[in-house]
Design a protein around this motif. Structure first.
Motif, mmCIF file in Angstrom:
data_model
loop_
_atom_site.group_PDB
_atom_site.id
_atom_site.type_symbol
_atom_site.label_atom_id
_atom_site.label_comp_id
_atom_site.label_asym_id
_atom_site.label_seq_id
_atom_site.Cartn_x
_atom_site.Cartn_y
_atom_site.Cartn_z
ATOM 1 N N ARG A 125 3.950 14.274 2.331
ATOM 2 C CA ARG A 125 3.783 15.584 1.685
ATOM 3 C C ARG A 125 2.417 15.672 1.010
ATOM 4 O O ARG A 125 1.708 16.646 1.167
ATOM 5 C CB ARG A 125 4.888 15.814 0.656
ATOM 6 N N PHE A 126 2.055 14.648 0.247
ATOM 7 C CA PHE A 126 0.729 14.618 -0.372
ATOM 8 C C PHE A 126 0.468 13.219 -0.909
ATOM 9 O O PHE A 126 1.377 12.404 -1.080
ATOM 10 C CB PHE A 126 0.592 15.655 -1.494
ATOM 11 N N THR A 127 -0.805 12.953 -1.173
ATOM 12 C CA THR A 127 -1.235 11.727 -1.841
ATOM 13 C C THR A 127 -2.177 12.110 -2.968
ATOM 14 O O THR A 127 -3.083 12.918 -2.770
ATOM 15 C CB THR A 127 -1.971 10.785 -0.864
ATOM 16 N N ASN A 128 -1.935 11.572 -4.147
ATOM 17 C CA ASN A 128 -2.813 11.810 -5.287
ATOM 18 C C ASN A 128 -3.397 10.472 -5.716
ATOM 19 O O ASN A 128 -2.715 9.665 -6.344
ATOM 20 C CB ASN A 128 -2.050 12.457 -6.447
ATOM 21 N N GLU A 129 -4.651 10.227 -5.351
ATOM 22 C CA GLU A 129 -5.256 8.924 -5.600
ATOM 23 C C GLU A 129 -5.862 8.807 -6.994
ATOM 24 O O GLU A 129 -6.470 7.794 -7.326
ATOM 25 C CB GLU A 129 -6.300 8.628 -4.536
ATOM 26 N N THR A 130 -5.692 9.827 -7.824
ATOM 27 C CA THR A 130 -6.092 9.696 -9.227
ATOM 28 C C THR A 130 -4.940 9.156 -10.068
ATOM 29 O O THR A 130 -5.101 8.935 -11.262
ATOM 30 C CB THR A 130 -6.548 11.047 -9.805
ATOM 31 N N VAL A 131 -3.782 8.960 -9.436
ATOM 32 C CA VAL A 131 -2.607 8.449 -10.142
ATOM 33 C C VAL A 131 -2.176 7.149 -9.475
ATOM 34 O O VAL A 131 -1.834 7.138 -8.294
ATOM 35 C CB VAL A 131 -1.441 9.456 -10.119
ATOM 36 N N VAL A 132 -2.205 6.053 -10.219
ATOM 37 C CA VAL A 132 -1.747 4.760 -9.722
ATOM 38 C C VAL A 132 -0.286 4.590 -10.117
ATOM 39 O O VAL A 132 0.065 4.700 -11.289
ATOM 40 C CB VAL A 132 -2.595 3.612 -10.295
ATOM 41 N N ALA A 133 0.570 4.325 -9.131
ATOM 42 C CA ALA A 133 2.009 4.256 -9.366
ATOM 43 C C ALA A 133 2.508 2.827 -9.258
ATOM 44 O O ALA A 133 2.604 2.286 -8.160
ATOM 45 C CB ALA A 133 2.740 5.154 -8.368
ATOM 46 N N ASP A 134 2.808 2.216 -10.401
ATOM 47 C CA ASP A 134 3.474 0.915 -10.420
ATOM 48 C C ASP A 134 4.981 1.102 -10.604
ATOM 49 O O ASP A 134 5.781 0.494 -9.912
ATOM 50 C CB ASP A 134 2.926 0.042 -11.544
ATOM 51 N N ILE A 135 5.344 1.933 -11.591
ATOM 52 C CA ILE A 135 6.748 2.241 -11.858
ATOM 53 C C ILE A 135 6.900 3.762 -11.865
ATOM 54 O O ILE A 135 6.066 4.467 -12.438
ATOM 55 C CB ILE A 135 7.214 1.667 -13.204
#
Length: 664
Positions: A125-135
């Motif tokens: 759907r989308f990718t937001n590479e300004t947000v790093v997702a660990d949890i």
């Protein structure tokens, strides 16, 4: 008897003389003391200046960027986007696996790494590479998620990709968990005996408090009703009742991860790593707080684990998959597949990422019908950059067990027609005809001929090596000796004075930097078992060490490069970054903020220089001698800059982004 005026005058003169003498002796003592202290501190002076980073004379700061959030580039930026190469255009791209998180209101899964959102149909759907997702914690009522990269909490709209708000944390995140009343708790490191607790709901931040928690109880996790906190104590699980501080100690064994609570806190999951010689680890479910066994099973090798509501999915490297109802302990779904790398659950579906050969296969499975609904695939590996040739055009990288070369000017990729199992610590010679690399399987150094694509090996796998000025001469360094190896004749040509043992930059496989003011000099950080690290200067035409250059003694610092004026840039484990002026032989500036030394490197030519680094979850470039020029970067795995700084390359999973220098 009363003294006469003359007697009083004589007494005053004696007193004055004694005072002057005493002051002189005192002054002499102070002078001697200062000289002694100065002599004792002379050897430590340089390191003191490095550690403090403050010169007595106030110098203008080289880094006065006002936007310390680093989320926007300067108006006068450094690089412009030139193009992207996707090596798996038909598949999902994700270099960080382990768990997928389901959002019912948005009807999407969220993956770790750079925030990627996809549907059960496996379409992105989308990718937001300004947000790093660990949890990730997905709200149960609204299509939003709380996303943590370890240093901040982002509230993200999972339908639009918009970051609704971002909350910086006062320390490192310990855990992010769902608690009662559809709230979310972020537990954050404070001081030695303290933790911060951030509370959120789907409208945003609610409140902040702090609790006293000794280091021995960290990492800890709270039950959803906040009545209990649990933590590991060697081979025991401790359950502590908040308020009364009553404790219950339960023996569980070694090598367990932080416990996981079920939706309402009525179940707790214990997850044992497989670090032992048998490569076996347990997954156990207990009722809470009475701690009655509900489910227990042994899995082999590395495992992934994910929960949704009161269900649990486990997959291991042998391909075993089980979906468990945590309330009853019943197995809802069971299968044998490829090596499981990631898993996620929704109400009816199970999503798996499994490695099969060189492929990463994604599947959406209907649990009730035991039927595969959707499948997609991509390359299983992520790109590992190795080097950019001296011509600044050819970019060599390792991907899917194969060496590739990308022409940066045309953005075309081709495989190098030779099979190499390990392509580590790669170095290219001056005329771009041969690459030296390590093969740890063979325990040898390989020489790859870029004209014939033939590989020849020789024994020296424990050495550090680099090319000098002559394209056929490889300098080989061990801890106590150094020599020159001819890569054409495959023979040792001569011994040279020991350079000690050059240290590799942790993330770059790099050990030396050119001095662009003096072409025949290479600067290295070296050390051996009997001496501390220091910086030395090697004359690459004669292979002699420059005895005139002032040495810099280092303790736990890493040299990350030289700028265009041959000034040194140093980083340490405390995430401090310093500029060491070579002419003044002292630290003249620091870069404000905390930095990861493994992501930091200085690139330079005689007219340009660029520092690449990471601050918390933010990646960026800056020009240290043009401080008004800096650039925010999207999330990435690696950065490489070409020798002439004309190109900057980012890799992310199976994608390569190419940027070109804007202007001087």
């Amino acid at each position: 008897m009363k003294k006469t005026k003359t007697q009083m005058l004589n007494t005053w003169k004696v007193f004055t003389r004694r005072f002057i003498l005493a002051r002189s002796v005192s002054g002499l003592y102070v002078t001697i003391l200062l000289l002694f202290c100065s002599a004792c501190g002379a050897k430590k002076q340089q390191m003191t200046e490095v550690v403090s980073g403050v010169a007595e004379k106030k110098l203008p700061s080289y880094f006065y960027i006002k936007d310390i959030s680093w989320r926007q580039s300067s108006a006068d930026s450094l690089y412009e986007f030139f193009g992207e190469i996707d090596l798996s255009p038909q598949g999902l791209s994700n270099s960080v696996l382990g768990e997928f998180f389901w959002s019912g209101p948005a009807e999407v899964f969220v993956s770790r790494g750079d925030l990627t959102v996809f549907g059960a149909d496996l379409k992105e759907r989308f990718t937001n590479e300004t947000v790093v997702a660990d949890i990730v914690i997905c709200d149960r009522k609204l299509p939003i998620a709380f996303v943590s990269g370890g240093y901040s909490i982002a509230l993200v709209n999972l339908k639009t990709g918009e970051v609704l708000n971002r909350y910086d944390l006062k320390g490192d995140l310990i855990t992010l968990q769902r608690i009662a009343n559809d709230e979310v708790l972020a537990l954050v490191e404070g001081g030695a005996e303290m933790q911060y607790r951030y509370f959120f709901n789907n409208q945003g931040f609610i409140r902040l408090d702090s609790i006293s928690t000794p280091r021995s109880r960290q990492p800890n996790v709270f039950s959803p009703d906040l009545k209990y906190q649990t933590y590991l104590d060697f081979t025991d699980l401790l359950i502590e009742e908040v308020g009364t501080l009553g404790k219950r100690r339960i023996p569980i064994g070694k090598e367990y991860a932080t416990p996981i609570f079920g939706l309402e806190g009525k179940r707790i999951v214990l997850f044992q790593f497989a670090y032992n010689s048998t490569m076996k680890g347990k997954v156990q479910v207990f009722s809470f707080p009475d701690f009655q066994a509900i489910y227990e099973e042994t899995f082999l090798g590395s495992k992934v684990i994910s929960t949704y509501e009161n269900r649990l999915v486990i997959g291991d490297q042998q391909g075993r998959v089980e979906v468990v109802d945590m309330m009853s302990g019943a197995i809802v779904y069971q299968a044998k597949r490829g090596r499981i790398r990631a898993a996620g659950l929704s109400e009816d579906h199970l999503v798996l990422a499994e490695r099969i050969g060189t492929e990463m296969r994604y599947s959406t499975i209907d649990i009730k019908e035991n039927h595969v609904l959707y499948e997609a695939s991509s390359n299983q590996d992520f790109i590992v950059p190795r080097l950019i040739a001296n011509n600044s055009k050819d970019f060599y990288f390792y991907f899917n067990d194969q060496v590739h070369v990308l022409d940066l000017s045309t953005k075309t990729v081709k495989e190098v027609p030779v099979k190499i199992n390990h392509f580590l610590e790669a170095r290219i010679n001056k005329n771009d005809t041969k690459i030296a690399f390590k093969d740890y399987n063979l325990r040898k150094i390989g020489i790859l001929d870029l004209n014939t694509y033939q590989v020849k090996y020789f024994n020296s796998a424990d050495a550090i090596y680099f090319f000098g000025n002559h394209p056929d001469e490889l300098i080989i360094c061990t801890e106590d000796s150094s020599a020159v190896y001819n890569i054409n004749t495959l023979s040792w040509s001569r011994s040279i004075d020991p350079i000690w043992f050059p240290r590799l930059n942790p993330n770059r496989d790099k050990c030396g930097w050119k001095n662009h003011l003096q072409r025949e000099e290479l600067v290295l950080q070296v050390g051996n078992s009997s001496s501390r690290d220091s910086i030395v200067h090697l004359k690459t035409d004669t292979y002699d060490l420059d005895k005139k250059a002032s040495p810099i003694k280092l303790l736990d610092w890493n040299l990350i490069g030289l700028d265009r004026y041959a000034n040194y840039y140093l980083a340490n484990r405390n995430q401090e970054l310093y500029r060491y002026d070579r002419e003044m032989n002292k630290v003249t500036d620091t870069i404000p903020g905390a930095y990861h030394q493994v992501y930091s490197e200085m690139y330079a030519t005689s007219g340009r220089d660029v520092l690449t680094t990471k601050q918390k979850d933010r990646f960026f470039l800056l020009s240290p001698n043009q401080p008004h020029r800096y650039q925010f970067l999207k999330n990435h795995d690696f950065i490489q800059v070409s020798p002439d700084l004309e190109y900057m390359v980012q890799t992310r999973a199976d994608k390569i982004r190419v940027y070109r220098w804007l202007k001087d």
